[in-house]
Design a protein around this motif. Structure first.
Motif, short mmCIF file in Angstrom:
data_model
loop_
_atom_site.label_atom_id
_atom_site.label_comp_id
_atom_site.label_asym_id
_atom_site.label_seq_id
_atom_site.Cartn_x
_atom_site.Cartn_y
_atom_site.Cartn_z
N THR A 114 0.84 -1.20 0.00
CA THR A 114 0.00 0.00 0.00
C THR A 114 0.87 1.25 0.00
O THR A 114 0.50 2.30 0.51
N VAL B 187 1.93 5.42 -7.71
CA VAL B 187 0.67 4.96 -8.28
C VAL B 187 0.91 4.69 -9.76
O VAL B 187 1.86 5.20 -10.34
N GLU C 74 -4.33 9.35 -10.12
CA GLU C 74 -3.98 10.40 -9.17
C GLU C 74 -3.62 9.78 -7.83
O GLU C 74 -4.21 8.78 -7.42
N VAL C 75 -2.68 10.39 -7.14
CA VAL C 75 -2.34 9.93 -5.79
C VAL C 75 -3.57 10.12 -4.91
O VAL C 75 -4.16 11.20 -4.88
N PRO C 76 -3.99 9.07 -4.18
CA PRO C 76 -5.21 9.21 -3.36
C PRO C 76 -4.99 10.22 -2.22
O PRO C 76 -3.87 10.48 -1.80
N GLY C 77 -6.09 10.74 -1.74
CA GLY C 77 -6.02 11.62 -0.58
C GLY C 77 -6.78 12.91 -0.73
O GLY C 77 -6.96 13.64 0.25
N LEU C 78 -7.27 13.23 -1.91
CA LEU C 78 -7.88 14.53 -2.14
C LEU C 78 -9.38 14.42 -2.40
O LEU C 78 -9.84 13.56 -3.15
N ILE C 79 -10.14 15.31 -1.75
CA ILE C 79 -11.58 15.43 -2.02
C ILE C 79 -11.81 16.83 -2.56
O ILE C 79 -11.46 17.82 -1.91
N ARG C 80 -12.37 16.90 -3.77
CA ARG C 80 -12.68 18.20 -4.37
C ARG C 80 -14.19 18.38 -4.36
O ARG C 80 -14.91 17.53 -4.89
N PHE D 175 -7.79 13.49 3.07
CA PHE D 175 -8.17 12.42 4.00
C PHE D 175 -6.99 11.46 4.15
O PHE D 175 -6.15 11.36 3.25
N PRO D 176 -6.89 10.77 5.27
CA PRO D 176 -5.78 9.83 5.46
C PRO D 176 -6.00 8.56 4.64
O PRO D 176 -7.08 7.96 4.69
N THR D 177 -4.97 8.18 3.88
CA THR D 177 -5.15 7.06 2.95
C THR D 177 -4.81 5.70 3.54
O THR D 177 -5.14 4.68 2.97
N GLY D 178 -4.13 5.69 4.67
CA GLY D 178 -3.74 4.39 5.23
C GLY D 178 -2.60 3.76 4.47
O GLY D 178 -2.26 2.61 4.67
N TYR E 261 1.51 6.71 -0.74
CA TYR E 261 1.62 6.68 -2.18
C TYR E 261 2.39 7.88 -2.70
O TYR E 261 2.39 8.95 -2.09
#
Lengths: 336, 372
Positions: B192, B196, B201-207, B221-224, B227
């Motif tokens: 994990t 990527v 896209e690298v996870p973690g963003l909310i638009r 947000f925390p991706t756990g 990446y």
């Protein structure tokens, strides 16, 4: 927020297919049914709520005759209609509809297979019950078959064929909020990421078409007039169904999303992907400002597993279940 | 499901087979001449126009049995001989390597890059024989032509078909265990963290957007996981840097014992004999028929290749091998398929000196299978 419960062992492992978990909650009998696809077989488990009784059943995909090769199942999903619950199984050969416990097959629809092999695969995929008495099933050609389902018996008929998509259907979903006010009843998604929004009826009406970005939309849900779509890019997008306006976009996963689910009473969203992660989100709709907020709540990692199915087990999202490629168990989580 | 799996299956499985054979040939100090001959014969047969053209026809992916039969025939296109136990082990190694590559494939489309890595290395093995290099190049061009037009969704369907084919196979390979790409349970390690795949896209963003669809807020947000941005994309042309290491030869610097395999505990590999469907028999017949028996010099200097380091292991392997060579004759009730197969079996027995003369068509097929 959630903790892991005792897993349910299945007869064989889950296949790497989109939306590979069906869940049906039967409150009066305090049972939950699960359905997981393994190659040409559907594994069904009936689990009692007290965790003491499990019974298993396997459904084979129907082959027209023994001389042809086995037919792989692409999806198994429960369809809840006002009058009855059914289990729909789609495969390379066609569509089988069973009573929800898998005991009797009530209907079989064979896909037209061309005499000479074409260079595109032929299969059915994408299943949804739609208000009020319809079951819609997608086909690899992009067609959507609309079946009219009587309140009982096996007199299911093909009512209409919707030809709007040109790429393989991946998933379909109906409005799950229970609200009668929503205009849109059904959303269908395809391999190009295109979304079609429909109103059901004797003749289904296309309300809107949201164009994709050449990236497969593997899983889709419709809730309170909002389309929630998961893509091969690992992104989740929320659109207003009838207008196509983008509400939000989340870079949710590092790999292909395989499953989305919504708990309609609480607005919880579940996303699962090949990156081995399951994420729980909360959707907050504010009708006044016509916007949707997405808040991240929780992550679960299923080590070394490409997840292929994830569903809430109840309408509040109190519990959810997960399947993964090559795993012979249904993993369950419950709110702490 | 996907009707486009066979060419990639043969290139990748065949490629892994060639890697392993190369390593074993070097480990057993086979002469350069013999090694080169073996390579040229196998690669030449695998990349022959007739064979590749058969593979490129849209068709289903059939059973392990059929694949194993054809791959054995490919291996025996050379002067080398493998006993059934060796072939069984070889097949397990090949399949687990390919399963690993398909499982970890970053994007479905990268299956092509993995295939091209195999083709690139194969080209190196036969670089001194222009005729064979030509065949490899021609095949590569055809693959590029056929697969360039597939969408990501179609590639994912192809990948899913392959994953179903490999399902429940957890044979442990010592090289993979040593490199920690495989766990002791036989499952592959999935990280994990790391870059990527290209285009993701690298996870973690909310638009979040307003009612007009215009972005108004961003939150994280925390991706756990941890990446990072993607590396550059690999090259899909005839020559170029594929970037991914998947599909490259893992055996170059390793020791012979790393081709050891063992079944994961309490896992049954289902090799249950079942009906070979009519379509499958037809495919088998066409594939076998399309492999030319050229280069079959009458040299008696054919040699056995030992896939195991000790005689004891060789014996053990023989004992373990459950001879599931019984094919249900009911599947051959189709006269046409049976006749065709018998004809092909006849071709083989002519050249390979039948040891066991049989008198009826069905038994000819069985004999052919048993002799492999």
């Amino acid at each position: 927020m959630y903790h892991k419960e005792k897993s349910i062992q299945t007869k064989n492992s889950a296949s790497a297919l989109y939306n590979n978990l069906g869940v049906l909650r039967i409150a009066p009998r305090r049972l939950t049914y699960f359905a997981v696809v393994h190659a040409n077989v559907v594994n069904m488990v009936s689990a009692s709520w007290d965790g003491l009784d499990y019974s298993h059943r396997q459904l084979q995909s129907k082959e027209p005759n023994v001389a042809t090769s086995t037919s792989l199942v692409t999806q198994a999903a429960f369809c809840v209609l006002p009058s009855r619950d059914l289990l729909v199984v789609t495969s390379q050969k066609g569509i089988q509809i069973y009573e929800s416990d898998g005991s009797i097959m009530v209907y079989w629809h064979a896909l037209e297979t061309p005499d000479t092999p074409t260079d595109k695969a032929v299969f059915a995929r994408g299943i949804s019950a739609v208000w009020e008495s319809y079951i819609c099933v997608g086909v690899s050609s992009g067609s959507i078959l609309v079946f009219d389902v009587p309140s009982k018996g096996s007199n299911i008929t093909l009512s209409e064929v919707l030809e709007e998509h040109t790429e393989s259907i991946t998933d379909m979903a109906s409005e799950c909020s229970g609200s009668q006010e929503c205009i849109a009843d059904l959303v269908s998604a395809d391999d190009g990421g295109n979304l079609c929004v429909w109103k059901s009826g004797e003749e289904f009406q296309l309300l809107n078409k949201i164009h994709g970005f050449d990236m497969s939309c593997s899983s889709v849900k419709l809730w309170k007039g909002t389309v929630v779509a998961g893509y091969g890019t690992g992104q989740i997008r929320l659109y207003e169904a009838v207008t196509g306006i983008l509400h939000a976009e989340v870079n949710a996963h590092a790999r292909w999303i395989y499953s989305l689910d919504i708990a309609p009473f609480s607005g919880l969203l579940l996303s699962a992907a090949e990156d081995s992660l399951v994420r729980v989100w909360h959707l907050n709709l504010t009708p006044e400002s016509n916007s949707v907020e997405v808040a991240h709540l929780h992550n679960e990692c299923v080590t070394d597993t490409q997840i292929c199915g994830a569903k809430f087990c109840d309408s509040d999202g109190y519990a959810f279940a997960v399947t993964g490629y090559d795993l012979s168990e249904i993993i369950r989580y419950t709110q702490s | 499901m996907s009707v486009r799996t066979l060419p990639l299956v043969f290139i990748n499985l065949g490629g892994e087979m060639i890697y392993i054979l190369d390593q074993r040939l070097r480990a057993s100090n086979t002469s350069d001449d013999n090694s080169e001959k073996v390579m040229n014969d196998i690669v030449g047969t695998m990349f022959s126009k007739a064979f590749i053209d058969e593979l490129l026809k849209p068709q289903q992916l059939y059973s392990h049995r059929t694949l194993k039969t054809v791959l054995t025939r490919l291996a025996h296109a050379s002067i080398m001989r493998l006993n059934p136990a060796s072939m069984e082990r070889l097949y397990e190694l090949m399949v687990m390597a390919f399963k690993y590559q398909v499982f970890l494939c970053p994007r479905p489309k990268d299956l092509l890059l993995i295939s091209y890595n195999h083709i690139d290395t194969i080209r190196e093995f036969v670089k001194d024989t222009p005729v064979v290099v030509n065949q490899v190049d021609e095949t590569h061009r055809k693959i590029i032509e056929v697969y360039s037009s597939l969408s990501e969704g179609e590639f994912q369907l192809l990948r899913q078909t392959l994953l179903i084919f490999f399902q429940d196979m957890h044979v442990r390979v010592s090289l993979f265990l040593k490199n920690q790409v495989q766990r002791p349970t036989g499952r592959f390690a999935l990280s994990t963290s790391g870059p990527v795949p290209h285009g993701i896209e690298v996870p973690g963003l909310i638009r979040t957007c307003n009612s007009k669809g215009r972005e108004v807020r961003r939150s994280e947000f925390p991706t756990g996981g941890s990446y990072s941005s993607p590396v550059r994309e690999g090259c899909f042309e005839l020559h170029g840097d594929r970037v991914t290491r998947l599909g490259r030869n893992m055996y170059t610097l390793s020791h012979p014992e790393e081709t050891r395999t063992s079944k994961a505990p309490s896992v049954k590999t289902s090799d249950a004999p079942n009906l070979l469907a009519k379509e499958e028999l037809n495919l088998l017949a066409r594939l076998m028929g399309s492999m030319k028996a050229e280069n079959k010099t009458k040299v008696e200097a054919g040699f056995q290749i030992n896939l195991f380091t000790t005689d004891q292991e060789e014996e053990e392997a023989g004992a373990e091998d459950s001879m599931s060579g019984v094919i249900n004759i009911q599947a051959m009730q189709d006269e046409q398929a049976a006749t065709e197969l018998a004809r092909i079996a006849g071709q083989f027995t002519e050249q390979e000196e039948p040891e066991n003369p049989y008198c009826n068509k069905g038994d000819d097929l069985l004999a052919m299978m048993d002799d492999l």
